[in-house]
Motif scaffolding. Structure first.
Motif, short mmCIF file in Angstrom:
data_model
loop_
_atom_site.label_atom_id
_atom_site.label_comp_id
_atom_site.label_asym_id
_atom_site.label_seq_id
_atom_site.Cartn_x
_atom_site.Cartn_y
_atom_site.Cartn_z
N ILE A 6 48.19 45.52 37.19
CA ILE A 6 47.36 45.84 36.02
C ILE A 6 47.34 47.35 35.85
O ILE A 6 47.10 48.08 36.81
CB ILE A 6 45.91 45.33 36.22
N ASP A 7 47.57 47.80 34.63
CA ASP A 7 47.54 49.23 34.34
C ASP A 7 46.76 49.44 33.04
O ASP A 7 46.76 48.58 32.16
CB ASP A 7 48.97 49.76 34.19
N PHE A 8 46.10 50.58 32.94
CA PHE A 8 45.37 50.94 31.72
C PHE A 8 46.24 51.86 30.89
O PHE A 8 46.78 52.84 31.39
CB PHE A 8 44.07 51.68 32.06
N TYR A 9 46.37 51.53 29.61
CA TYR A 9 47.09 52.39 28.68
C TYR A 9 46.36 53.73 28.57
O TYR A 9 45.13 53.76 28.45
CB TYR A 9 47.18 51.73 27.30
N ARG A 10 47.11 54.81 28.63
CA ARG A 10 46.55 56.15 28.42
C ARG A 10 47.25 56.80 27.23
O ARG A 10 48.47 56.73 27.13
CB ARG A 10 46.74 57.03 29.65
N LEU A 34 35.69 42.34 34.62
CA LEU A 34 36.57 42.71 35.74
C LEU A 34 36.97 41.50 36.57
O LEU A 34 38.08 41.46 37.13
CB LEU A 34 35.92 43.80 36.60
N LYS A 35 36.12 40.48 36.64
CA LYS A 35 36.48 39.23 37.31
C LYS A 35 37.64 38.56 36.57
O LYS A 35 38.55 38.02 37.18
CB LYS A 35 35.29 38.27 37.37
N THR A 36 37.59 38.61 35.25
CA THR A 36 38.67 38.03 34.45
C THR A 36 39.95 38.84 34.63
O THR A 36 41.05 38.27 34.68
CB THR A 36 38.25 37.96 32.96
N VAL A 37 39.83 40.16 34.75
CA VAL A 37 41.00 41.00 35.02
C VAL A 37 41.62 40.60 36.36
O VAL A 37 42.85 40.54 36.49
CB VAL A 37 40.63 42.51 34.99
N GLU A 38 40.78 40.28 37.34
CA GLU A 38 41.30 39.83 38.65
C GLU A 38 42.10 38.53 38.51
O GLU A 38 43.14 38.37 39.14
CB GLU A 38 40.16 39.63 39.64
N LEU A 39 41.60 37.60 37.68
CA LEU A 39 42.35 36.36 37.43
C LEU A 39 43.71 36.68 36.82
O LEU A 39 44.73 36.10 37.20
CB LEU A 39 41.58 35.45 36.46
N GLU A 41 45.36 39.42 37.13
CA GLU A 41 46.19 40.05 38.17
C GLU A 41 46.82 39.00 39.09
O GLU A 41 47.96 39.13 39.50
CB GLU A 41 45.31 41.01 38.99
N MET A 42 46.07 37.95 39.38
CA MET A 42 46.57 36.90 40.28
C MET A 42 47.56 35.96 39.59
O MET A 42 48.57 35.59 40.16
CB MET A 42 45.41 36.07 40.84
N TYR A 43 47.24 35.55 38.34
CA TYR A 43 47.98 34.46 37.70
C TYR A 43 48.76 34.84 36.45
O TYR A 43 49.53 34.03 35.93
CB TYR A 43 47.02 33.30 37.40
N GLY A 44 48.56 36.04 35.92
CA GLY A 44 49.35 36.53 34.78
C GLY A 44 49.47 35.57 33.62
O GLY A 44 48.47 35.18 33.03
N HIS A 45 50.70 35.18 33.31
CA HIS A 45 50.99 34.32 32.15
C HIS A 45 50.29 32.96 32.22
O HIS A 45 50.15 32.30 31.19
CB HIS A 45 52.50 34.06 32.04
N GLN A 46 49.88 32.54 33.40
CA GLN A 46 49.27 31.21 33.55
C GLN A 46 47.80 31.18 33.14
O GLN A 46 47.23 30.10 33.01
CB GLN A 46 49.41 30.74 35.00
N VAL A 47 47.16 32.33 32.97
CA VAL A 47 45.75 32.36 32.60
C VAL A 47 45.61 31.92 31.14
O VAL A 47 46.26 32.46 30.25
CB VAL A 47 45.12 33.76 32.82
N ARG A 48 44.77 30.94 30.90
CA ARG A 48 44.57 30.38 29.56
C ARG A 48 43.08 30.41 29.19
O ARG A 48 42.25 30.88 29.95
CB ARG A 48 45.06 28.92 29.52
N GLU A 49 42.78 29.83 28.02
CA GLU A 49 41.38 29.73 27.59
C GLU A 49 40.60 28.96 28.64
O GLU A 49 41.15 28.07 29.27
CB GLU A 49 41.32 29.01 26.24
N PRO A 50 39.39 29.33 28.88
CA PRO A 50 38.54 30.26 28.12
C PRO A 50 38.68 31.73 28.53
O PRO A 50 38.00 32.58 28.00
CB PRO A 50 37.13 29.77 28.43
N TYR A 51 39.56 32.05 29.49
CA TYR A 51 39.66 33.42 30.00
C TYR A 51 40.60 34.31 29.20
O TYR A 51 40.38 35.51 29.11
CB TYR A 51 40.12 33.40 31.45
#
Length: 119
Positions: A6-10, A34-39, A41-51
């Motif tokens: 995970i990187d923040f655009y600057r 930030l909890k959702t960001v952790e998800l 980070e762990m699962y990338g393309h697999q994260v779906r709604e509601p997250y």
């Protein structure tokens, strides 16, 4: 399983829109986001709604709700396992404002151009 990065655009001036947005949130909402960001980070393309939800042209949003407040952070995937968070906003309407999606696209284009030029 290998994590995503995970990187923040600057912006070119060094400012970071998503970091500024997160800093402005109350502690509970920031923690939820930030909890959702952790998800992500762990699962990338697999994260779906509601997250997470795809929006337009490779731009996605992560979602968090605390009480009646709803926040979103927009992001895109970059080469390999990289995820770039671009901007965030407090949601006030049903649809994600086009101006926020356009801003994410503009930030993505800037990011890609600078990467291409070795910056």
């Amino acid at each position: 399983m290998q994590k995503f990065e995970i990187d923040f655009y600057r912006k070119e001036d060094g400012s970071c829109p998503v970091e500024e947005f997160l800093d402005g949130l109350d502690i509970k909402m920031r923690a939820k986001l930030l909890k959702t960001v952790e998800l992500l980070e762990m699962y990338g393309h697999q994260v779906r709604e509601p997250y997470s939800k795809p929006l337009d042209d490779g731009i996605f949003e992560i979602r968090a709700k605390q009480g009646s407040s709803i926040t979103r952070v927009l992001y895109f995937f970059f080469v390999g396992r990289n995820i770039i968070l671009t901007n965030g906003f407090v949601k006030k309407t049903q649809k994600t404002p086009l101006s926020e999606i356009d801003k994410a696209k503009e930030y993505r284009n800037d990011y890609l151009n600078r990467k291409e030029n070795g910056q």
